[in-house]
Design an enzyme around this catalytic site. Structure first.
Site, PDB file in Angstrom:
ATOM      1  N   ALA A 108      42.697   0.540 -30.407  1.00  0.00           N
ATOM      2  CA  ALA A 108      43.586   1.583 -29.913  1.00  0.00           C
ATOM      3  C   ALA A 108      42.793   2.868 -29.666  1.00  0.00           C
ATOM      4  O   ALA A 108      42.559   3.651 -30.590  1.00  0.00           O
ATOM      5  CB  ALA A 108      44.716   1.820 -30.922  1.00  0.00           C
ATOM      6  N   GLY A 132      42.812   8.350 -20.862  1.00  0.00           N
ATOM      7  CA  GLY A 132      42.426   6.957 -20.672  1.00  0.00           C
ATOM      8  C   GLY A 132      40.953   6.888 -20.312  1.00  0.00           C
ATOM      9  O   GLY A 132      40.089   6.641 -21.154  1.00  0.00           O
ATOM     10  N   ILE A 150      48.229  -0.539 -25.522  1.00  0.00           N
ATOM     11  CA  ILE A 150      47.357  -1.259 -26.459  1.00  0.00           C
ATOM     12  C   ILE A 150      47.646  -2.770 -26.424  1.00  0.00           C
ATOM     13  O   ILE A 150      48.721  -3.233 -26.820  1.00  0.00           O
ATOM     14  CB  ILE A 150      47.500  -0.682 -27.887  1.00  0.00           C
ATOM     15  CG1 ILE A 150      47.243   0.838 -27.853  1.00  0.00           C
ATOM     16  CG2 ILE A 150      46.544  -1.396 -28.851  1.00  0.00           C
ATOM     17  CD1 ILE A 150      45.947   1.275 -27.166  1.00  0.00           C
ATOM     18  N   GLU A 168      32.562  -5.315 -23.614  1.00  0.00           N
ATOM     19  CA  GLU A 168      33.915  -5.471 -23.056  1.00  0.00           C
ATOM     20  C   GLU A 168      33.869  -5.626 -21.534  1.00  0.00           C
ATOM     21  O   GLU A 168      34.539  -6.484 -20.957  1.00  0.00           O
ATOM     22  CB  GLU A 168      34.731  -4.227 -23.454  1.00  0.00           C
ATOM     23  CG  GLU A 168      36.061  -4.100 -22.754  1.00  0.00           C
ATOM     24  CD  GLU A 168      36.935  -2.985 -23.340  1.00  0.00           C
ATOM     25  OE1 GLU A 168      36.687  -2.548 -24.493  1.00  0.00           O
ATOM     26  OE2 GLU A 168      37.868  -2.555 -22.644  1.00  0.00           O
ATOM     27  N   GLN A 191      38.914 -21.774  12.011  1.00  0.00           N
ATOM     28  CA  GLN A 191      37.644 -21.135  11.658  1.00  0.00           C
ATOM     29  C   GLN A 191      37.867 -19.802  10.921  1.00  0.00           C
ATOM     30  O   GLN A 191      37.137 -19.476   9.979  1.00  0.00           O
ATOM     31  CB  GLN A 191      36.836 -20.899  12.935  1.00  0.00           C
ATOM     32  CG  GLN A 191      35.380 -20.600  12.659  1.00  0.00           C
ATOM     33  CD  GLN A 191      34.601 -20.405  13.947  1.00  0.00           C
ATOM     34  OE1 GLN A 191      35.030 -19.695  14.843  1.00  0.00           O
ATOM     35  NE2 GLN A 191      33.459 -21.058  14.034  1.00  0.00           N
ATOM     36  N   GLN A 251      47.547 -14.675   0.938  1.00  0.00           N
ATOM     37  CA  GLN A 251      47.826 -14.671   2.385  1.00  0.00           C
ATOM     38  C   GLN A 251      47.794 -16.087   2.941  1.00  0.00           C
ATOM     39  O   GLN A 251      48.683 -16.494   3.699  1.00  0.00           O
ATOM     40  CB  GLN A 251      46.775 -13.798   3.088  1.00  0.00           C
ATOM     41  CG  GLN A 251      46.879 -13.756   4.594  1.00  0.00           C
ATOM     42  CD  GLN A 251      48.057 -12.913   5.085  1.00  0.00           C
ATOM     43  OE1 GLN A 251      48.635 -12.136   4.313  1.00  0.00           O
ATOM     44  NE2 GLN A 251      48.437 -13.087   6.333  1.00  0.00           N
ATOM     45  N   HIS A 276      48.392 -18.795   1.505  1.00  0.00           N
ATOM     46  CA  HIS A 276      49.514 -19.611   1.009  1.00  0.00           C
ATOM     47  C   HIS A 276      50.806 -19.308   1.785  1.00  0.00           C
ATOM     48  O   HIS A 276      51.844 -19.940   1.527  1.00  0.00           O
ATOM     49  CB  HIS A 276      49.771 -19.347  -0.473  1.00  0.00           C
ATOM     50  CG  HIS A 276      48.875 -20.123  -1.399  1.00  0.00           C
ATOM     51  ND1 HIS A 276      47.556 -19.825  -1.590  1.00  0.00           N
ATOM     52  CD2 HIS A 276      49.124 -21.192  -2.194  1.00  0.00           C
ATOM     53  CE1 HIS A 276      47.029 -20.664  -2.470  1.00  0.00           C
ATOM     54  NE2 HIS A 276      47.960 -21.510  -2.844  1.00  0.00           N
TER      55      HIS A 276
END
Ligand SMILES: Cc1cc2nc3c(=O)[nH]c(=O)nc-3n(C[C@H](O)[C@H](O)[C@H](O)COP(=O)(O)OP(=O)(O)OC[C@H]3O[C@@H](n4cnc5c(N)ncnc54)[C@H](O)[C@@H]3O)c2cc1C
Length: 397
Positions: A143, A150, A176, A262, A299, A356, A358
């Protein structure tokens, strides 16, 4: 996405299909083990967890029992003491699950939160907490972020006031991960609010149930729906001084150091997601026909997919390189920042195009790519926004 498609995608191994200078047999064994777990225990069940808003504790315990939570930790805590490349394998394979929320639940625990306990914890703190962290009995959260701070970690306002043998925490934390269901929280607070910002922050262990500590709100998110995210509140929350992690005033440096791990892990997860998105889209465009021919025959489509595949290969190799630098003990803030910026943007580019291709089905909640597009969005924000990462790169050009 049906089971057959899942299986085909799983057979295409992004790295293990080709020899890699980075990986030894132990990494490939880990990859196979995680992939099997993803196919048999995550994919068939995770849609329910998306609806529940969290990953059930028995699943996390199972991951612990399989050794997934101790990859980087010493055997004395039940871990297997592997290197940063092993972490990357773990994150990449979880990313390939297509359930970003499940991946981040595990990765925050292994590589973003518990790493504070392991790296800065005293012998006593490690002996107390690390075995449970590795087994999955104790789930961790970190936290740092607050509603007003931020990207700029130095701007946090939660304070920890010394009171004899205790510290008293006051403040609030935002966004968190594992915030609702964790047992142990690594909390950043200012111990010298008027001192130099980089020396004013310390880290504390706060256990769930400590008087004055509350989960004030479970947050409703755009994506990562199976990951629980919370706002936390500290009101006159008293923790023993023995719960301080590391020296007083060293928290900012610990946070910055742990960010390197991270960000590499988030990059690996993003490349796993991007690879999975390309694979499931290939399956789709090979069978979906328009104007008398499969989409793959166009193509325009196959070249876009080919370019995306090339970019993902490049991003993946950059992740591997950054992790390898870590294994060599070489400082790699430049490369890690590149990883976070590049991979966070790239996974969004990939899922945008894949959705897109799909067509209307990509916009439906029932399609895998729709969930992946929502999950990917945060990859360019959390753990270091793209712009902040580019500043880190620019400083080092
Ligand atoms: C789902 C989720 C899970 C999270 N989990 C955790 C967690 O477990 N623990 C934790 O401590 N935090 C967590 N975070 C917080 C996350 O790391 C922050 O959201 C992130 O660092 C950005 O901070 P912010 O949201 O305050 O945005 P801000 O800092 O307000 O920035 C807003 C935007 O401004 C831009 N920006 C910021 N700085 C600069 C700059 N210098 N130059 C140019 N542009 C800039 C970026 O585009 C950025 O996205 C999580 C966030 C999310 C959304």
């Amino acid at each position: 996405m049906n089971g057959v498609d899942d299986l085909k995608a799983a057979e295409i191994a992004p790295s293990s299909a080709r020899p890699s200078a980075y990986f030894a047999e132990e990494h490939e064994l880990l990859r196979a083990q995680v992939r099997r777990f993803v196919e048999t225990e995550i994919k068939p069940r995770a849609q329910t967890w998306e609806e529940q808003g969290h990953v059930p504790r028995e699943v996390l315990r199972r991951m612990g029992s399989l050794g997934f939570f101790g990859i980087r930790y010493p055997t004395r805590y039940g871990g297997s003491e592997m290197d940063a490349l092993a972490t990357v394998v773990f994150a990449e394979e979880l990313g390939r699950s297509t359930f970003g929320g499940v991946a981040i639940t595990a990765l925050v625990h292994t590589d973003m939160a518990s790493i504070h306990v392991f790296r800065a914890g005293s012998e006593t703190q490690r002996d107390k907490w690390m075995p449970g962290i590795v087994s999955g009995e104790v789930i961790t959260a970190v936290a740092v972020t607050e509603a007003d701070a931020g990207s700029d970690v130095k701007g946090i306002r939660t304070v920890a006031r010394r009171s004899r043998d205790d510290y008293v925490l006051d403040g609030a934390k935002m966004f968190i991960t594992n915030g609702v269901y964790a047992d142990l929280y690594c909390v950043a607070a200012k111990t010298a609010p008027s001192g130099p910002p980089s020396q004013s922050i310390s880290m504390f262990l706060v256990e769930k149930g400590t008087p004055g500590f509350t989960v004030s709100r479970a947050l409703d998110k755009h994506g990562w729906r199976s990951s629980d995210t919370a706002e936390l509140h500290f009101d006159n929350c008293r923790v023993p001084a023995a719960n301080r992690l590391g020296d007083e005033g060293r928290g900012f440096y610990a946070i910055m150091k742990n960010f390197q791990n991270e960000r590499t892990v988030i990059g690996a997860m993003a490349m796993g997601e991007a690879q999975a998105a390309i694979e499931l889209t290939l399956d789709y465009v090979r069978t979906r026909k328009t104007f008398g021919a499969a989409l793959m025959q166009k193509q325009a489509i196959r070249q876009r997919l080919a370019m995306l595949a090339a970019k993902v290969e490049a991003g993946r190799q950059l992740v591997y390189h950054a992790a390898w630098l870590d294994t060599q003990g070489i400082e790699a803030t430049r490369e890690v920042s590149m990883v976070k910026a590049y991979c966070g943007e790239l996974v969004n580019e990939v899922v945008y195009d894949c959705l897109q291709f799909h067509g209307g089905m990509g916009f439906m909640r029932e399609s895998t790519i729709e969930r992946m597009a929502r999950d990917a969005r945060v990859q360019s924000i959390g753990g270091g926004a793209t712009e902040v990462m580019l500043e880190e790169v620019a400083k080092r050009l």
